[in-house]
Design a protein around this motif. Structure first.
Motif, PDB file in Angstrom:
ATOM      1  N   ALA A 107       0.630   1.316  -1.399  1.00 14.29           N
ATOM      2  CA  ALA A 107      -0.349   1.864  -0.600  1.00 14.29           C
ATOM      3  C   ALA A 107       0.154   3.461  -0.494  1.00 14.29           C
ATOM      4  CB  ALA A 107      -0.528   1.104   0.644  1.00 14.29           C
ATOM      5  N   ILE A 108       1.167   3.532  -0.138  1.00  8.59           N
ATOM      6  CA  ILE A 108       1.720   4.898   0.355  1.00  8.59           C
ATOM      7  C   ILE A 108       1.711   5.671  -0.835  1.00  8.59           C
ATOM      8  CG2 ILE A 108       3.918   6.204   0.733  1.00  8.59           C
ATOM      9  CD1 ILE A 108       4.652   3.852   2.566  1.00  8.59           C
ATOM     10  N   PHE A 109       2.062   5.329  -2.149  1.00 10.53           N
ATOM     11  CA  PHE A 109       1.804   5.977  -3.392  1.00 10.53           C
ATOM     12  C   PHE A 109       0.569   6.182  -3.643  1.00 10.53           C
ATOM     13  CE2 PHE A 109       0.667   5.688  -7.825  1.00 10.53           C
ATOM     14  CZ  PHE A 109       1.700   6.688  -8.396  1.00 10.53           C
ATOM     15  N   LEU A 110      -0.564   5.556  -3.417  1.00 10.96           N
ATOM     16  CA  LEU A 110      -1.925   5.887  -3.720  1.00 10.96           C
ATOM     17  C   LEU A 110      -2.340   6.876  -2.870  1.00 10.96           C
ATOM     18  CD1 LEU A 110      -3.213   2.318  -4.431  1.00 10.96           C
ATOM     19  CD2 LEU A 110      -3.101   4.253  -6.082  1.00 10.96           C
ATOM     20  N   ILE A 111      -1.845   6.818  -1.446  1.00 14.82           N
ATOM     21  CA  ILE A 111      -2.311   7.701  -0.330  1.00 14.82           C
ATOM     22  C   ILE A 111      -1.736   8.967  -0.807  1.00 14.82           C
ATOM     23  CG2 ILE A 111      -2.271   8.652   2.067  1.00 14.82           C
ATOM     24  CD1 ILE A 111      -2.010   5.226   2.584  1.00 14.82           C
ATOM     25  N   PHE A 112      -0.443   9.322  -1.135  1.00 16.05           N
ATOM     26  CA  PHE A 112       0.158  10.516  -1.549  1.00 16.05           C
ATOM     27  C   PHE A 112      -0.542  10.997  -2.797  1.00 16.05           C
ATOM     28  CE2 PHE A 112       3.312  12.279  -4.377  1.00 16.05           C
ATOM     29  CZ  PHE A 112       3.993  13.284  -3.448  1.00 16.05           C
ATOM     30  N   ILE A 113      -0.956  10.212  -3.691  1.00 18.83           N
ATOM     31  CA  ILE A 113      -1.497  10.933  -5.143  1.00 18.83           C
ATOM     32  C   ILE A 113      -2.873  11.098  -4.493  1.00 18.83           C
ATOM     33  CG2 ILE A 113      -2.886   9.982  -6.927  1.00 18.83           C
ATOM     34  CD1 ILE A 113       0.221  10.438  -7.582  1.00 18.83           C
ATOM     35  N   ALA A 114      -3.606  10.720  -3.787  1.00 23.29           N
ATOM     36  CA  ALA A 114      -4.722  10.869  -3.475  1.00 23.29           C
ATOM     37  C   ALA A 114      -4.806  12.400  -2.408  1.00 23.29           C
ATOM     38  CB  ALA A 114      -5.484   9.925  -2.519  1.00 23.29           C
ATOM     39  N   ALA A 115      -3.744  12.380  -1.638  1.00 24.89           N
ATOM     40  CA  ALA A 115      -3.885  13.580  -0.763  1.00 24.89           C
ATOM     41  C   ALA A 115      -3.179  14.998  -1.509  1.00 24.89           C
ATOM     42  CB  ALA A 115      -3.318  13.213   0.513  1.00 24.89           C
ATOM     43  N   LEU A 116      -2.463  14.593  -2.261  1.00 26.59           N
ATOM     44  CA  LEU A 116      -1.439  15.949  -2.860  1.00 26.59           C
ATOM     45  C   LEU A 116      -2.112  16.912  -3.512  1.00 26.59           C
ATOM     46  CD1 LEU A 116       1.334  16.803  -3.180  1.00 26.59           C
ATOM     47  CD2 LEU A 116       1.568  15.563  -5.320  1.00 26.59           C
ATOM     48  N   PHE A 117      -3.102  16.400  -4.467  1.00 31.30           N
ATOM     49  CA  PHE A 117      -3.535  17.445  -5.443  1.00 31.30           C
ATOM     50  C   PHE A 117      -4.661  18.379  -4.756  1.00 31.30           C
ATOM     51  CE2 PHE A 117      -1.867  14.146  -8.191  1.00 31.30           C
ATOM     52  CZ  PHE A 117      -1.003  15.012  -8.988  1.00 31.30           C
ATOM     53  N   SER A 124      -7.352   9.697   2.783  1.00 30.76           N
ATOM     54  CA  SER A 124      -6.212   8.743   2.872  1.00 30.76           C
ATOM     55  C   SER A 124      -6.611   7.648   3.578  1.00 30.76           C
ATOM     56  CB  SER A 124      -5.178   9.516   3.633  1.00 30.76           C
ATOM     57  OG  SER A 124      -4.754  10.623   2.973  1.00 30.76           O
ATOM     58  N   TRP A 125      -7.555   7.796   4.522  1.00 34.01           N
ATOM     59  CA  TRP A 125      -7.963   6.535   5.398  1.00 34.01           C
ATOM     60  C   TRP A 125      -8.741   5.556   4.536  1.00 34.01           C
ATOM     61  CZ3 TRP A 125      -5.743   4.047   8.794  1.00 34.01           C
ATOM     62  CH2 TRP A 125      -6.523   3.070   9.556  1.00 34.01           C
ATOM     63  N   LEU A 126      -9.462   6.296   3.647  1.00 36.14           N
ATOM     64  CA  LEU A 126     -10.439   5.584   2.810  1.00 36.14           C
ATOM     65  C   LEU A 126      -9.739   4.754   1.638  1.00 36.14           C
ATOM     66  CD1 LEU A 126     -13.260   8.326   1.534  1.00 36.14           C
ATOM     67  CD2 LEU A 126     -13.189   6.500   3.499  1.00 36.14           C
ATOM     68  N   VAL A 127      -8.434   5.656   1.120  1.00 36.81           N
ATOM     69  CA  VAL A 127      -7.560   5.113   0.118  1.00 36.81           C
ATOM     70  C   VAL A 127      -6.710   3.803   0.575  1.00 36.81           C
ATOM     71  CG1 VAL A 127      -5.747   5.577  -1.460  1.00 36.81           C
ATOM     72  CG2 VAL A 127      -7.742   7.114  -1.304  1.00 36.81           C
ATOM     73  N   VAL A 128      -6.265   3.897   1.731  1.00 36.00           N
ATOM     74  CA  VAL A 128      -5.423   2.962   2.216  1.00 36.00           C
ATOM     75  C   VAL A 128      -6.400   1.410   2.418  1.00 36.00           C
ATOM     76  CG1 VAL A 128      -5.824   2.993   4.818  1.00 36.00           C
ATOM     77  CG2 VAL A 128      -3.531   2.318   3.925  1.00 36.00           C
ATOM     78  N   VAL A 129      -7.588   1.595   2.646  1.00 35.58           N
ATOM     79  CA  VAL A 129      -8.221   0.291   2.813  1.00 35.58           C
ATOM     80  C   VAL A 129      -8.375  -0.327   1.288  1.00 35.58           C
ATOM     81  CG1 VAL A 129     -10.466  -0.731   3.280  1.00 35.58           C
ATOM     82  CG2 VAL A 129      -9.304   0.990   4.717  1.00 35.58           C
ATOM     83  N   ALA A 130      -8.787   0.440   0.397  1.00 30.32           N
ATOM     84  CA  ALA A 130      -8.664  -0.018  -1.017  1.00 30.32           C
ATOM     85  C   ALA A 130      -7.416  -0.439  -1.540  1.00 30.32           C
ATOM     86  CB  ALA A 130      -9.463   1.278  -1.988  1.00 30.32           C
ATOM     87  N   ALA A 131      -6.246   0.178  -1.219  1.00 29.62           N
ATOM     88  CA  ALA A 131      -4.952  -0.137  -1.669  1.00 29.62           C
ATOM     89  C   ALA A 131      -4.493  -1.335  -1.001  1.00 29.62           C
ATOM     90  CB  ALA A 131      -3.864   0.805  -1.457  1.00 29.62           C
ATOM     91  N   GLU A 132      -4.858  -1.613   0.063  1.00 30.01           N
ATOM     92  CA  GLU A 132      -4.355  -3.099   0.934  1.00 30.01           C
ATOM     93  C   GLU A 132      -5.235  -4.015   0.460  1.00 30.01           C
ATOM     94  OE1 GLU A 132      -2.883  -1.032   5.079  1.00 30.01           O
ATOM     95  OE2 GLU A 132      -4.957  -1.637   4.976  1.00 30.01           O
ATOM     96  N   MET A 133      -6.514  -3.741  -0.164  1.00 31.15           N
ATOM     97  CA  MET A 133      -7.322  -4.897  -0.543  1.00 31.15           C
ATOM     98  C   MET A 133      -6.924  -5.291  -1.858  1.00 31.15           C
ATOM     99  SD  MET A 133     -11.163  -3.470   0.364  1.00 31.15           S
ATOM    100  CE  MET A 133     -12.151  -4.659  -0.320  1.00 31.15           C
TER     101      MET A 133
END
Ligand SMILES: Nc1ncnc2c1ncn2[C@@H]1O[C@H](COP(=O)(O)OP(=O)(O)OP(=O)(O)O)[C@@H](O)[C@H]1O
Ligand SMILES: [Mg+2]
Lengths: 257, 250
Positions: free
Chosen positions: B120-130, B185-194
């Motif tokens: 989840a952290i990885f996905l959020i990082f990727i989503a926000a970084l660029f 990030s808040w959108l992505v964390v939900v998807a990642a945790e699902m």
């Protein structure tokens, strides 16, 4: 009043400059004396800003050279104030050499008083009118230690009344602390009212048409015959008589501006 | 007053209609749980402490992932803007990843990091970084050159120019991007945790769906939405700093 001396502070020799194939400046020669007030007038695009950039050393001319003997400060044609700084913080920029912060604060306050912006010390530029911003720019440039002041149409964005007031403020400033000024302006009347020498420029390529001396002391009244005469002569020189811009206009057509 | 009352009025009417539809029993509870069931489910989750744990787990992941993206993204954007070679080399790459959905990384996230916090952290990082890199870079590129000339005129050194000109000049734009990417990030964390979680709010609603607990699903959705709004409200406070207000006015 003029504080002109016989000691050259800026010497511009045979300066020519082009951007690509556009020849902007052609063989500019000018010797400015310490304490002198020079006004450069000319049509839009004739190279006035370019010339100031070359004088300030920001740009190197293709040909010729500029010799400066003093510290320089510049008032830019557009938005030179930092929008993230308040009025006092912007003015303090020019007082950075003063190490004692108390002393700096005091000088900032007196500069603010001089431009009659008491109460606006902590306002940001976007909260000020165009005239107020211009006054802050003036206060910042003039409260520093520079010997030479370059001004690029500092009052052009202002309404007529404010412009007249700003001229008065500039004259007051210079009386308190004389410096060498090069003022670039579209406003022939402004040039005639303020300068020791007025320099009309022609366009494409920009070159000096003439150098006109103004002898009466400052402050000069707008109705001073020397001023009105100079305005008339400049209008003639720049082909602006009768409200007609006769350059590029075919005979027989009415193109009143 | 009006801006507070009108939304409340709307919500009250919507819940009223929802209650009406539920009490008429037009739909099965599996299609639409009743408001009181959702409330009971919420109380149950809150009392058991599971809700609290899920909220903490999700917020933790967002804080770390988003925080890392900010800490690395802003300096990288500044660096890119200052090095023409780096800019020419990296701009298309950053643009590519900026336009690649962060969800496309989910398979790799699981393969590389398994299940739990790390994917989840990885996905959020990727989503926000660029987006952060790109916005910082673009903000620096757009600083009017007159500010640097003024800084030079008044004798600022290189480091000083960075602190007193570059940073404040880009602040409004960067803050806007932080708001957007925090929301992302808040959108992505939900998807990642699902998909790759065993706790967190995203996992909780997925688990509720698997257990056919539609009441918990809806209460989870409401909590996710409310926390998202609160996060944004918190970040809006940054735009009220006096030295950046100029960027949002005129
Ligand atoms: N950086 C640049 N690159 C290319 N051309 C330029 C550049 N700066 C100015 N020019 C050109 O040089 C000419 C003179 O420009 P300059 O800005 O010096 O005019 P100006 O007399 O100050 O005009 P204005 O009164 O409108 O401010 C113009 O034709 C302009 O298009
Ligand atoms: Mg100009």
């Amino acid at each position: 009043m003029s504080s002109k001396t016989e000691e050259p502070i800026i010497e511009i020799s045979q300066v020519s400059h082009a951007y690509g194939s556009v020849r902007v400046l052609e063989n500019i020669n000018l010797k400015v004396m310490r304490g002198e007030f020079i006004a450069i007038v000319g049509p839009s695009g004739c190279g006035k800003t370019t010339l100031l950039n070359i004088i300030s050393g920001y740009e190197n001319p293709d040909e010729g050279s500029v010799c400066r003997r003093g510290k320089l400060s510049m008032i830019y044609q557009k938005d030179g104030l930092f929008p993230w700084y308040t009025v006092s913080e912007n003015i303090e920029l020019s007082l950075r050499h003063i190490t004692k912060s108390e002393q700096r604060k005091k000088q900032t306050l007196s500069a603010i008083r001089l431009i009659a912006l008491e109460g606006f010390e902590n306002h940001y530029p976007h909260q000020l009118s165009g005239g107020m911003k211009q006054r802050v720019e003036l206060a910042r440039a003039l409260s520093g230690e520079s010997d030479i002041l370059l001004m690029d149409e500092p009052f052009s964005a202002l309404d007529y009344i404010t412009r007249l007031k700003m001229r008065g403020e500039l004259v007051t400033y210079l009386r308190e602390r004389p410096r060498t000024v090069i003022l670039v302006t579209h406003d022939i009347e402004e040039a005639a009212q303020l300068a020791d020498r007025v320099i009309p420029m022609s366009s494409r390529p920009g070159s000096i048409l003439q150098v006109r001396e103004m002898t009466p002391p400052r402050p000069r009244s707008l109705t001073d015959p020397a001023v009105t005469n100079m305005v008339g002569e400049l209008l003639k020189l720049l082909n602006l008589q009768n409200g007609h811009h006769v350059v590029n206009i075919k005979k027989g057509e009415d193109h009143a501006l | 007053m009006r801006t507070k009352l009108l939304p409340l009025l709307f919500v009250a009417v919507a819940i009223g209609l929802w209650s009406l539809v539920s009490s008429l029993q037009i739909f099965s509870n599996l299609v639409l749980p009743a408001p009181w069931e959702v409330l009971e489910g919420f109380v149950e989750e809150a009392a058991s402490g599971r809700l609290y744990q899920d909220v903490v787990a999700s917020l933790f992941r967002v804080t770390i992932g988003f925080g890392l993206a900010v800490i690395l993204g802003i300096p990288f954007g500044l660096w890119m803007a200052s090095q023409p070679v780096l800019r020419d080399m990296m701009l298309p790459v950053v643009n590519f990843f900026r336009n690649l959905s962060p969800l496309a990384w989910i398979p790799f996230a699981i393969l590389w990091f398994g299940i739990g916090d790390a994917p989840a952290i990885f996905l959020i990082f990727i989503a926000a970084l660029f987006p952060i890199i790109l916005a910082t870079f673009a903000a620096v590129e757009n600083i009017p050159s007159v500010y640097f000339r003024v800084a030079n005129d008044y004798g600022m050194e290189k480091g000083e120019i960075l602190r007193k000109v570059t940073f404040p000049a880009i602040a409004p734009q960067v803050i806007t991007t932080l708001r957007v990417t925090a929301g992302l990030s808040w959108l992505v964390v939900v998807a990642a945790e699902m998909i790759a979680g065993n706790d967190g709010l995203g996992f909780a609603i997925w688990d509720a769906r698997n257990g056919l607990r539609m009441d918990l699903l809806v209460s989870g959705m409401i909590v996710i939405g409310i926390i998202g709004v609160i996060l944004d409200r918190l970040l809006v406070q940054l735009t009220k700093i006096p030295g950046v207000r100029w960027g949002y006015e005129q």
